[in-house]
Scaffold this active site. Sequence first.
Site, mmCIF file in Angstrom:
data_model
loop_
_atom_site.group_PDB
_atom_site.id
_atom_site.type_symbol
_atom_site.label_atom_id
_atom_site.label_comp_id
_atom_site.label_asym_id
_atom_site.label_seq_id
_atom_site.Cartn_x
_atom_site.Cartn_y
_atom_site.Cartn_z
ATOM 1 N N ARG A 37 -33.270 13.607 -32.231
ATOM 2 C CA ARG A 37 -34.260 13.441 -33.300
ATOM 3 C C ARG A 37 -35.652 13.952 -32.921
ATOM 4 O O ARG A 37 -36.656 13.405 -33.379
ATOM 5 C CB ARG A 37 -34.373 11.966 -33.725
ATOM 6 C CG ARG A 37 -33.151 11.414 -34.415
ATOM 7 C CD ARG A 37 -33.091 11.885 -35.851
ATOM 8 N NE ARG A 37 -31.910 11.363 -36.502
ATOM 9 C CZ ARG A 37 -31.894 10.250 -37.224
ATOM 10 N NH1 ARG A 37 -33.003 9.578 -37.431
ATOM 11 N NH2 ARG A 37 -30.780 9.842 -37.762
ATOM 12 N N ARG A 41 -39.921 12.848 -38.181
ATOM 13 C CA ARG A 41 -41.174 12.242 -38.650
ATOM 14 C C ARG A 41 -42.211 11.973 -37.577
ATOM 15 O O ARG A 41 -43.364 11.701 -37.896
ATOM 16 C CB ARG A 41 -40.861 10.961 -39.426
ATOM 17 C CG ARG A 41 -40.375 11.260 -40.848
ATOM 18 C CD ARG A 41 -39.903 10.004 -41.547
ATOM 19 N NE ARG A 41 -38.718 9.495 -40.877
ATOM 20 C CZ ARG A 41 -37.981 8.485 -41.314
ATOM 21 N NH1 ARG A 41 -38.331 7.853 -42.414
ATOM 22 N NH2 ARG A 41 -36.921 8.101 -40.664
ATOM 23 N N ARG A 50 -42.260 18.812 -45.007
ATOM 24 C CA ARG A 50 -41.292 18.049 -45.775
ATOM 25 C C ARG A 50 -41.916 17.342 -46.984
ATOM 26 O O ARG A 50 -41.189 16.840 -47.847
ATOM 27 C CB ARG A 50 -40.646 16.985 -44.872
ATOM 28 C CG ARG A 50 -39.444 17.446 -44.053
ATOM 29 C CD ARG A 50 -38.217 17.696 -44.916
ATOM 30 N NE ARG A 50 -38.076 16.734 -45.996
ATOM 31 C CZ ARG A 50 -37.644 15.495 -45.858
ATOM 32 N NH1 ARG A 50 -37.280 15.049 -44.686
ATOM 33 N NH2 ARG A 50 -37.558 14.685 -46.883
ATOM 34 N N ASP A 86 -28.022 17.096 -40.904
ATOM 35 C CA ASP A 86 -27.615 15.695 -40.858
ATOM 36 C C ASP A 86 -26.098 15.626 -40.772
ATOM 37 O O ASP A 86 -25.413 16.553 -41.206
ATOM 38 C CB ASP A 86 -28.107 14.922 -42.086
ATOM 39 C CG ASP A 86 -28.069 13.423 -41.819
ATOM 40 O OD1 ASP A 86 -29.010 12.900 -41.207
ATOM 41 O OD2 ASP A 86 -27.058 12.786 -42.187
ATOM 42 N N TYR A 161 -19.959 5.465 -42.992
ATOM 43 C CA TYR A 161 -20.852 5.668 -44.147
ATOM 44 C C TYR A 161 -20.048 5.819 -45.435
ATOM 45 O O TYR A 161 -20.436 5.301 -46.489
ATOM 46 C CB TYR A 161 -21.736 6.895 -43.930
ATOM 47 C CG TYR A 161 -22.882 6.649 -42.975
ATOM 48 C CD1 TYR A 161 -24.014 5.956 -43.391
ATOM 49 C CD2 TYR A 161 -22.830 7.074 -41.657
ATOM 50 C CE1 TYR A 161 -25.066 5.710 -42.522
ATOM 51 C CE2 TYR A 161 -23.872 6.831 -40.782
ATOM 52 C CZ TYR A 161 -24.986 6.150 -41.218
ATOM 53 O OH TYR A 161 -26.023 5.895 -40.355
HETATM 54 O O1 CP3 Z 1 -32.034 15.282 -33.619
HETATM 55 C C1 CP3 Z 1 -32.611 16.104 -34.365
HETATM 56 O O2 CP3 Z 1 -33.836 16.368 -34.285
HETATM 57 C C2 CP3 Z 1 -31.759 16.878 -35.338
HETATM 58 C C3 CP3 Z 1 -31.632 16.347 -36.614
HETATM 59 C C4 CP3 Z 1 -30.768 15.143 -36.939
HETATM 60 C C5 CP3 Z 1 -31.016 14.365 -38.094
HETATM 61 N N1 CP3 Z 1 -30.011 13.468 -38.242
HETATM 62 C C6 CP3 Z 1 -32.167 14.558 -38.978
HETATM 63 C C7 CP3 Z 1 -32.582 13.441 -39.833
HETATM 64 C C8 CP3 Z 1 -29.614 14.635 -36.340
HETATM 65 C C9 CP3 Z 1 -28.933 15.069 -35.060
HETATM 66 C C10 CP3 Z 1 -29.135 13.582 -37.191
HETATM 67 C C11 CP3 Z 1 -27.882 12.837 -36.939
HETATM 68 C C12 CP3 Z 1 -27.638 11.586 -37.650
HETATM 69 N N2 CP3 Z 1 -27.855 11.287 -38.970
HETATM 70 C C13 CP3 Z 1 -26.996 10.462 -37.061
HETATM 71 C C14 CP3 Z 1 -26.520 10.380 -35.651
HETATM 72 C C15 CP3 Z 1 -27.644 10.234 -34.707
HETATM 73 C C16 CP3 Z 1 -28.243 8.854 -34.598
HETATM 74 O O3 CP3 Z 1 -29.463 8.768 -34.814
HETATM 75 O O4 CP3 Z 1 -27.533 7.907 -34.285
HETATM 76 C C17 CP3 Z 1 -26.894 9.465 -38.055
HETATM 77 C C18 CP3 Z 1 -26.317 8.077 -37.877
HETATM 78 C C19 CP3 Z 1 -27.427 10.008 -39.256
HETATM 79 C C20 CP3 Z 1 -27.527 9.370 -40.590
HETATM 80 C C21 CP3 Z 1 -28.950 9.255 -40.968
HETATM 81 N N3 CP3 Z 1 -29.654 10.287 -41.544
HETATM 82 C C22 CP3 Z 1 -29.851 8.182 -40.775
HETATM 83 C C23 CP3 Z 1 -29.475 6.834 -40.170
HETATM 84 C C24 CP3 Z 1 -31.115 8.594 -41.222
HETATM 85 C C25 CP3 Z 1 -32.430 7.851 -41.130
HETATM 86 C C26 CP3 Z 1 -32.943 7.314 -42.410
HETATM 87 C C27 CP3 Z 1 -34.422 7.059 -42.265
HETATM 88 O O5 CP3 Z 1 -35.166 7.527 -43.147
HETATM 89 O O6 CP3 Z 1 -34.852 6.423 -41.300
HETATM 90 C C28 CP3 Z 1 -30.972 9.900 -41.714
HETATM 91 C C29 CP3 Z 1 -32.037 10.766 -42.259
HETATM 92 C C30 CP3 Z 1 -32.561 11.754 -41.301
HETATM 93 N N4 CP3 Z 1 -31.781 12.617 -40.579
HETATM 94 C C31 CP3 Z 1 -33.926 12.025 -41.020
HETATM 95 C C32 CP3 Z 1 -33.933 13.089 -40.110
HETATM 96 C C33 CP3 Z 1 -35.149 13.797 -39.548
HETATM 97 C C34 CP3 Z 1 -35.110 11.321 -41.634
HETATM 98 C C35 CP3 Z 1 -35.329 11.939 -42.978
HETATM 99 C C36 CP3 Z 1 -36.790 11.979 -43.366
HETATM 100 O O7 CP3 Z 1 -37.554 12.691 -42.698
HETATM 101 O O8 CP3 Z 1 -37.129 11.333 -44.353
#
Ligand code: CP3
Length: 356
Positions: A37, A41, A50, A86, A161
């Site tokens: 990640r 943000r 974004r 994602d 999910y």
């Molecule tokens: O690591 C990176 O920088 C690459 C991008 C990445 C994202 N999601 C971007 C993202 C990766 C590798 C993921 C994987 C992901 N997505 C996982 C496995 C990794 C982990 O953290 O355990 C999971 C469980 C998800 C599902 C998911 N997508 C979640 C739980 C969330 C967070 C929701 C939130 O707003 O807190 C997302 C959204 C997400 N994926 C964001 C990002 C940057 C946030 C979106 C935003 O900016 O509003």
Amino acid sequence: MPLPAEHPLVDGRTVGSPLVQAARGERPPVRPVWFMRQAGRSLPEYREVRAGGDMLEACLTPALAAEITLQPVRRHGVDAAVFFSDIVVPVLLAGVAVQIVPGRGPVFDEPVRTAADVARLPALAPDALTPIADAVALVVAELGATPLIGFGGAPYTLASYLVEGGPSKEQLRTRALMNSDPATWAALLDWCADVTGAFLRAQVLAGASVVQLFDSWAGSLSRADYQRSVLPHSRRALDAVADLGIPRIHFGVGTEHLLDLLPAAGADVVGVDWRVPLDEAARRLPGVVLQGNIDPALLFAPADVLDRHVTDVLRRGDAAPAHIVNLGHGVPPDTDPAVLTRIVDLVHAAKDPRVE
Ligand code: CP3
């Protein structure tokens, strides 16, 4: 099927990079460091591009996804980019309705809970992944010798999910389905494995040098359930890129009790969360390259406390054949990005005692 001639591992661009060397069990002069990640943000430049836009739309806009992927490489000097996307993107591209709700995560219009629901899941058309391949190609053209990490969600995490309809703490419905209807469960996990496998493969063929499978929720499984009902499907997802010969990383959270089972899924590197010290993980996984495991909580501690912790992680990581430095889980959104840059500088300045 071989990698294309212009792939960075074939034309040599990323072969000598610390990340690829470490993932292959060699000891680069400087330990590689990147952050799960790292694109997101915590970066003001991410929030700016974004602003007002939908997360999944950003993932499917190649120029934007490429720009966001490159931001943390420019800012922190990390040893790898991780593709901005994602785990649910290939599910969406297969035609399943899903949204990412800010602050919550992926939410599905219709949960998948019965044999009929699973039978209705559409196959992922190969050309649906074109926006992914296009974004990866844009990123790789900018990265030079820095490798891109492609990723996908492990079948259990992805299925949780789909079954729950959204994020859940203990995946109760998911584990109920696993145990009450094994045939439907196996079909669902194979579907998830194939969708993730195709997603990984598209990223590698377009230029990713390494992949990581994220099994964020595997920690809620018993050993018996993991071994019988989950591991074979994670192996199926990783097998989708096995013939391409690229290094594969397998990461889970809360997997202390499962650690010794993970290598059977086929990855070269095991990612460890912050709960298990790396020297203990190395004892339990002899010969396996490790990734991790700075406690994300310490990003909010005073500099001297964090620095001592990072130094301790490096020392313990020396017990593994090679060590890829990372956090034990993703960067929290409210992290001060200057703290991440400082960790990169600290890791790069630290001498690896094993290298002459
Ligand atoms: O690591 C990176 O920088 C690459 C991008 C990445 C994202 N999601 C971007 C993202 C990766 C590798 C993921 C994987 C992901 N997505 C996982 C496995 C990794 C982990 O953290 O355990 C999971 C469980 C998800 C599902 C998911 N997508 C979640 C739980 C969330 C967070 C929701 C939130 O707003 O807190 C997302 C959204 C997400 N994926 C964001 C990002 C940057 C946030 C979106 C935003 O900016 O509003």
